[in-house]
Structures are given as C-alpha cells and as structure tokens.
Design an enzyme around this catalytic site. Structure first.
Site, PDB file in Angstrom:
ATOM      1  CB  ILE A  89      -0.951   0.001   1.212  1.00 63.61           C
ATOM      2  CG1 ILE A  89      -1.934  -1.169   1.099  1.00 63.61           C
ATOM      3  CG2 ILE A  89      -1.712   1.323   1.313  1.00 63.61           C
ATOM      4  CD1 ILE A  89      -2.764  -1.394   2.344  1.00 63.61           C
ATOM      5  NE  ARG A 100      -4.682  -4.668  10.881  1.00 64.71           N
ATOM      6  CZ  ARG A 100      -5.136  -4.638   9.638  1.00 64.71           C
ATOM      7  NH1 ARG A 100      -5.389  -3.464   9.057  1.00 64.71           N
ATOM      8  NH2 ARG A 100      -5.349  -5.756   8.967  1.00 64.71           N
ATOM      9  CB  ALA A 104      -9.118   3.098   4.181  1.00 63.45           C
ATOM     10  CG  ASP A 131     -10.321   3.609   7.743  1.00 62.28           C
ATOM     11  OD1 ASP A 131     -11.521   3.937   7.795  1.00 62.28           O
ATOM     12  OD2 ASP A 131      -9.928   2.532   7.239  1.00 62.28           O
ATOM     13  CD  GLU A 145     -10.988  -1.924  13.902  1.00 63.23           C
ATOM     14  OE1 GLU A 145      -9.770  -2.072  14.071  1.00 63.23           O
ATOM     15  OE2 GLU A 145     -11.452  -1.344  12.906  1.00 63.23           O
ATOM     16  CG  HIS A 186     -10.846  -1.190   9.542  1.00 63.83           C
ATOM     17  ND1 HIS A 186     -10.284  -2.085  10.414  1.00 63.83           N
ATOM     18  CD2 HIS A 186     -10.124  -1.294   8.394  1.00 63.83           C
ATOM     19  CE1 HIS A 186      -9.267  -2.700   9.825  1.00 63.83           C
ATOM     20  NE2 HIS A 186      -9.153  -2.238   8.596  1.00 63.83           N
TER      21      HIS A 186
END
Length: 339
Positions: free
Chosen positions: A170, A250, A299, A273, A278, A297
C-alpha cells in the site's frame, strides 16, 4: 481440453457471500471450481453437510469471518491443498499446521491495497487543502462573506512534504499515486535500501526526521510487536504544528491516549480509519473533534470494491486448476515483516 475444476469450499461470514460474489462472479467461479455446497461455512466443527464438504475440499475459498485452519481442521480435510483468501492478511486464518503440511496459500492483499491507497491519496490532498476545517467554518458563518484566502493562506498542496511510513504494498502504491503532484515524498522503512528508495522517487529518512519534516505523516507499516506504538507521545511531539497524521494501517501503530491529547489541544490534525480498540468507546473525544476525520475501518474494500477481491481469488483458483503457481502467493518466511 476442459479445465479441471478443483472441489472448493467457501468459508466466510454467511452474509458476506452475496456481497463478495455477485451473479457474474459466481458464474465465473463455477466455471473454474466445483463448489461443494451452495452455503458457506463459518464453523468447521459443525457436523453434517459442512463436515462432508470439508472432507472432500481441495481448496478453501476464504474471506472475512472464516475460522482458523488449524490442525483439527486439517485432520478433517485430508484432500486440502490450498487456501485462497479473498482478503488481505492471512495471519489469523492460516496457522502453523498449514505451513507444516505444505498447504499453498494465496491472498488478495494486492487487490485490497488499491482502495486503501486511493483513500489515502484523497485524504492527503484534502488535508493539505484543509477541506474538513473549511467545511466546518463555512457552516458556522453561513450566509456571510469571509476572506477565506486570508484565513487559509497556509493551506495548499504545493511543495508540501508527505512522509510515508512503510514501503509496504500500500505504501508503494501511495508513493506511485502521489508522484505526479508537486509534493516532496520522504520514506521511513528499515528494509528499503537507498538505491530502492531512489527508484521509488522518495528520500529515505529516519522515523524521527520524518515526523519532524512532514506536513502529512501517513502510516502503512504492518502490525508487529516492534511496530506497536511506533508513533508514541515523543514522536507526536516532533510533528510540526498543524501537521496531519493519517492512519489507514492498524490502530496499534499509534499511542491512542497520546494522540487524543495532541488532537484535543488542536496542535495536530488527523485522519483515522483504524483505532485501538477497533471501536472506540462512546466517550472518546475523537468522535467530535473538528480537526479529526474518524471513519470505521472503511479505507479498504467497501461496497462494490469487494468484487475486485472476488476477481482476484477466482483468477488464483483458475491458475491452480491450470497447474500454474499462484500470482499472489503468501510465504511463511515473509510473515514476520508483513501484515
């Protein structure tokens, strides 16, 4: 000559199947694979049709919600030869027992990297332009003229410095997509040589220097014990006032408490994101701060982007059926430095 169709069992959250495999993808899958059951399995321990299908399966086609493939599962799957994961990381899915037995593993991390990189690039450009803050201020002065050019004389993307943390799949795609813009790109990655950084078109720097010089710090490192809280209170303090932290990797890479303190002070901005935990508790200030864009989360692959994951997995099964190696294999020896 007709293509051999390996027996394939789908393992994932049941509600995910229709979102991952639309009618066209389902037809393509059935052209290259013999589907053991029209249902999907989210618990390999259940008796009945699922257990019988597992016993005959040569390939597991997995995605989010698939149970771990451990020694107990392998004992019930004597014909299993491959796991094709229609998502990114396989660390919670593929256990040591799989590697020990020589199970071939493929994942769709390359396909899933595309939307993450696109999201990141969009956030880089919008953050430097201060779009989120402009939106809030424009709303507050509605109906009245305002000298936005004077108020935001510091905004813009021209010759800004973007720091990329991690030359992951990425991270590299983000660098590639940002290259046409008038930006300076710096990179921190302990595995990337100066020669490779030059080929990528970035200036290699240490992590402390990256934090000091960057207008945007964008995180693309894997979740590993040594990357936990790599962006800690001290490194957040190194970031220049008004800089933006973007985290699409993360949540564990960042000290959440320290970041919250910095953002609450107004000194930094953030696009977040992923978080730790979480799902943040309801009382977290990050939900309401005007200098924070907080998303759940998303993306990575969302909506019709899941079809790209399905396409990647189907292509891998077709390669397997043709006796070809996977195009996107996962190797055991790479897991200690990848997501």
């Amino acid at each position: 000559m007709s293509l051999r169709r390996p027996r394939t069992l789908l393992a994932m959250s049941p509600e995910l199947r229709p979102r991952l495999l639309d009618a066209a993808a389902d037809r393509r899958l059935r052209e290259v694979a013999l589907i053991e059951t029209d249902s999907v399995v989210d618990d390999f321990g259940r008796p009945g049709a699922a257990a019988a299908a597992l016993a005959e399966a040569e390939i597991l086609l997995t995605c989010w919600g698939a149970p771990a493939v451990d020694a107990r599962v392998l004992a019930a799957a004597p014909r299993l030869r491959a796991v094709v994961h229609a998502a990114g990381s396989v660390k919670q899915l593929v256990t040591a027992a799989c590697w020990d037995r020589g199970i071939a593993v493929s994942c769709a991390a390359a396909a899933n990297s595309a939307p993450v990189a696109e999201y990141t690039v969009a956030m880089v450009l919008l953050s430097n332009k201060r779009v989120m803050q402009l939106r809030e201020e424009y709303r507050s002065v509605r109906g009245r003229r305002h000298d936005w050019h004077q108020r935001y004389a510091h905004a813009g993307n021209y010759r800004r410095t973007v720091g990329v943390v991690g030359a992951s799949r990425i991270g590299r795609r983000v660098i590639e997509l940002l290259r046409p813009y008038d930006l300076e790109l710096v990179l921190y990655d302990p595995y990337t040589s100066a020669e490779e950084a030059a080929r990528l078109g970035v200036r290699p720097v240490g992590l402390d220097e990256l934090c000091r010089v960057s207008d945007i710090v964008s995180l693309h490192a894997p979740e590993l014990p040594r990357t936990r809280a790599m962006i800690d209170r001290r490194r957040l303090g190194l970031m220049r006032e008004g800089a933006t932290l973007i985290n699409t990797a993360r949540g564990s890479l960042v000290d959440t408490e320290a970041l919250t303190d910095e953002l609450a002070s107004g000194r930094l901005h953030a696009v977040i994101d992923v978080t730790e935990p979480e799902v943040l508790p309801a009382e977290s200030p990050l939900y309401d701060l005007p200098n924070v864009l907080l998303t759940p989360h998303v993306a990575g692959s969302l909506g019709n982007e899941l079809h790209r994951l399905a396409d990647s997995a189907i292509q891998e099964i077709a390669r397997y059926a043709a006796g070809l190696p996977f195009a996107h294999p996962v190797h055991r020896e790479d897991l200690d430095r990848t997501a």
